[in-house]
Design an enzyme around this catalytic site. Structure first.
Site, mmCIF file in Angstrom:
data_model
loop_
_atom_site.group_PDB
_atom_site.id
_atom_site.type_symbol
_atom_site.label_atom_id
_atom_site.label_comp_id
_atom_site.label_asym_id
_atom_site.label_seq_id
_atom_site.Cartn_x
_atom_site.Cartn_y
_atom_site.Cartn_z
ATOM 1 N N MET A 38 74.130 77.003 72.940
ATOM 2 C CA MET A 38 75.455 76.543 72.493
ATOM 3 C C MET A 38 76.544 77.116 73.411
ATOM 4 O O MET A 38 77.724 77.111 73.054
ATOM 5 C CB MET A 38 75.710 76.953 71.054
ATOM 6 C CG MET A 38 74.730 76.280 70.091
ATOM 7 S SD MET A 38 75.391 76.107 68.426
ATOM 8 C CE MET A 38 75.675 77.804 67.990
ATOM 9 N N HIS A 42 75.238 84.751 77.734
ATOM 10 C CA HIS A 42 75.163 86.178 78.030
ATOM 11 C C HIS A 42 73.771 86.481 78.579
ATOM 12 O O HIS A 42 72.967 85.572 78.808
ATOM 13 C CB HIS A 42 75.473 87.006 76.768
ATOM 14 C CG HIS A 42 74.675 86.577 75.559
ATOM 15 N ND1 HIS A 42 73.310 86.729 75.472
ATOM 16 C CD2 HIS A 42 75.056 85.972 74.404
ATOM 17 C CE1 HIS A 42 72.893 86.263 74.315
ATOM 18 N NE2 HIS A 42 73.927 85.784 73.647
ATOM 19 N N HIS A 45 70.655 84.761 77.079
ATOM 20 C CA HIS A 45 70.406 83.405 77.577
ATOM 21 C C HIS A 45 69.868 83.463 79.011
ATOM 22 O O HIS A 45 68.944 82.721 79.364
ATOM 23 C CB HIS A 45 71.703 82.587 77.586
ATOM 24 C CG HIS A 45 72.360 82.422 76.247
ATOM 25 N ND1 HIS A 45 73.509 83.079 75.907
ATOM 26 C CD2 HIS A 45 72.025 81.664 75.175
ATOM 27 C CE1 HIS A 45 73.877 82.726 74.682
ATOM 28 N NE2 HIS A 45 72.984 81.879 74.201
ATOM 29 N N GLN A 69 75.035 71.827 62.706
ATOM 30 C CA GLN A 69 74.397 73.047 62.224
ATOM 31 C C GLN A 69 75.420 74.064 61.701
ATOM 32 O O GLN A 69 75.057 75.196 61.397
ATOM 33 C CB GLN A 69 73.490 73.651 63.293
ATOM 34 C CG GLN A 69 74.181 74.209 64.510
ATOM 35 C CD GLN A 69 73.176 74.591 65.578
ATOM 36 O OE1 GLN A 69 72.536 73.739 66.191
ATOM 37 N NE2 GLN A 69 73.013 75.888 65.810
HETATM 38 P P1 AMP Z 1 72.577 80.073 71.043
HETATM 39 O O1 AMP Z 1 73.447 79.723 72.211
HETATM 40 O O2 AMP Z 1 73.070 81.222 70.244
HETATM 41 O O3 AMP Z 1 72.215 78.859 70.229
HETATM 42 O O4 AMP Z 1 71.222 80.566 71.684
HETATM 43 C C1 AMP Z 1 70.475 79.772 72.572
HETATM 44 C C2 AMP Z 1 69.114 80.383 72.740
HETATM 45 O O5 AMP Z 1 69.235 81.696 73.267
HETATM 46 C C3 AMP Z 1 68.366 80.490 71.409
HETATM 47 O O6 AMP Z 1 67.004 80.172 71.614
HETATM 48 C C4 AMP Z 1 68.553 81.947 71.059
HETATM 49 O O7 AMP Z 1 67.521 82.458 70.240
HETATM 50 C C5 AMP Z 1 68.511 82.589 72.435
HETATM 51 N N1 AMP Z 1 69.170 83.899 72.393
HETATM 52 C C6 AMP Z 1 70.422 84.188 71.961
HETATM 53 N N2 AMP Z 1 70.641 85.520 72.007
HETATM 54 C C7 AMP Z 1 69.497 86.083 72.460
HETATM 55 C C8 AMP Z 1 69.076 87.435 72.713
HETATM 56 N N3 AMP Z 1 69.875 88.471 72.496
HETATM 57 N N4 AMP Z 1 67.825 87.631 73.181
HETATM 58 C C9 AMP Z 1 66.984 86.576 73.395
HETATM 59 N N5 AMP Z 1 67.320 85.302 73.179
HETATM 60 C C10 AMP Z 1 68.553 85.042 72.714
#
Ligand code: AMP
Length: 317
Positions: A38, A42, A45, A69
């Protein structure tokens, strides 16, 4: 060649096809890895993207803040959007193409379909965020169909999301392989999250209760404790509510179907926590985290790293 950016489905198809055409000796063995996000990217990702770039010829990252969501009272409008910095991070981490579509491109006015995974979507976060996982499953299924990867990478930080998507892909015989990547944490053990940028100094300190609690339970587990009541009790010692901290749940669930572990861990389990942290500035942020309690040695390292960083935190504090 710099990183490519597709803003809609048509551009995506064109750019993905041209990328494959540029591969030397492109053949069916050249794979595509996909990392859905999304945005507000960081190091967590970046870790997923680097893994995909190592394992595939082409890596595509999607950046889409999926309105389906988010609940009515959630932070859709204020979710951070940082596309320029995100493109930079994706390129440095080895991605070739970013798909950052508009809401209308993903959900045209005649879109009617919803994908849901029953039961697993109504526990843990699902109990407090009705409809959240339907939104996640629907968009991920659509993105998988648009991008057609051989491998899709998800973080184990969102463990419930990972297990629901794994179930969905298995139930629906999706040909891509789903790969779970261990949680990336800061030096104090706090799981990296796009929402951490909302935490002021006070909220940051308070949020460290979570890795401290998970670490304490992990230590107990590594000493041989299998009883769920004891493991949960140990974690909850650190999760006391106060003005800046409100625990939403702390539960032990089996890692594949997310069923309650009533008495003791029989197979792999996950200890999962969600809490609201409020800063001195009054900003309230919801954080989630978990640890994977398993005999699988591959995941032991993640437990040990968490324990080590939480103990460093205690030395400082
Ligand atoms: P998001 O942008 O929050 O939807 O996350 C995108 C992907 O990155 C998802 O599969 C998350 O589980 C993964 N993700 C986010 N933060 C972390 C983290 N600290 N360690 C590992 N994967 C992460």
């Amino acid at each position: 060649m710099g990183i490519l950016l597709a803003r809609n489905r048509t551009e995506l198809r064109k750019l993905a096809d041209s990328l494959f055409a540029t591969l030397e000796g492109a053949s069916v063995t050249q794979t595509l890895g996909f990392v859905p996000t999304m945005g507000a990217l960081h190091e967590g990702h970046a870790t997923l993207i680097r893994k995909s770039a190592r394992e595939n010829a082409i890596t595509v990252v999607s950046i889409f803040v999926n309105p389906r969501q988010f609940g009515a009272n959630e932070d859709l409008a204020k979710y951070p959007r940082t596309l320029d910095e995100d493109l930079d991070l994706c390129e440095k981490a080895g991605a070739h193409l970013v798909f950052a579509p508009t809401v209308d491109d993903i959900y045209p006015h005649d879109f009617r379909t919803q994908v849901s995974v029953s039961q697993m979507d109504s526990v843990l976060c699902g109990a407090f965020r009705p409809g959240h996982f339907n939104g996640v499953c629907t968009v991920v299924m659509l993105l998988l169909n648009l991008i057609r990867p051989q491998r899709a990478y998800f973080g184990l930080k969102d463990f419930q999301q990972y297990s629901i998507l794994a179930r969905m892909m298995s139930d629906l015989e999706h040909p891509a392989t789903i790969i779970g990547v261990p949680t990336v944490r800061d030096s104090h053990g706090l799981a990296l999250s796009s929402r951490n940028r909302f935490l002021d100094e006070h909220a940051l300190q308070t949020s460290l209760k979570i890795p401290r609690a998970l670490s304490a339970a992990a230590e107990l587990y590594l000493r041989g404790e299998q009883r769920s009541s004891e493991l949960i009790h140990e974690a909850k010692k650190y999760l006391t509510n106060d003005l800046g901290f409100e625990l939403q749940y702390c539960e032990l669930r089996d890692a594949s179907m997310l069923q309650n572990v009533e008495f003791q861990i029989e197979t792999d389990a996950v200890l999962a926590v969600a809490a609201f942290v409020t800063g001195a500035d009054g900003v309230k942020t919801r954080l989630i985290d978990n640890i994977f309690l398993t005999r699988d040695l591959d995941h032991r390292e993640a437990l040990l790293t968490l324990i080590e960083s939480a103990s460093r935190q205690e030395d400082i504090g």
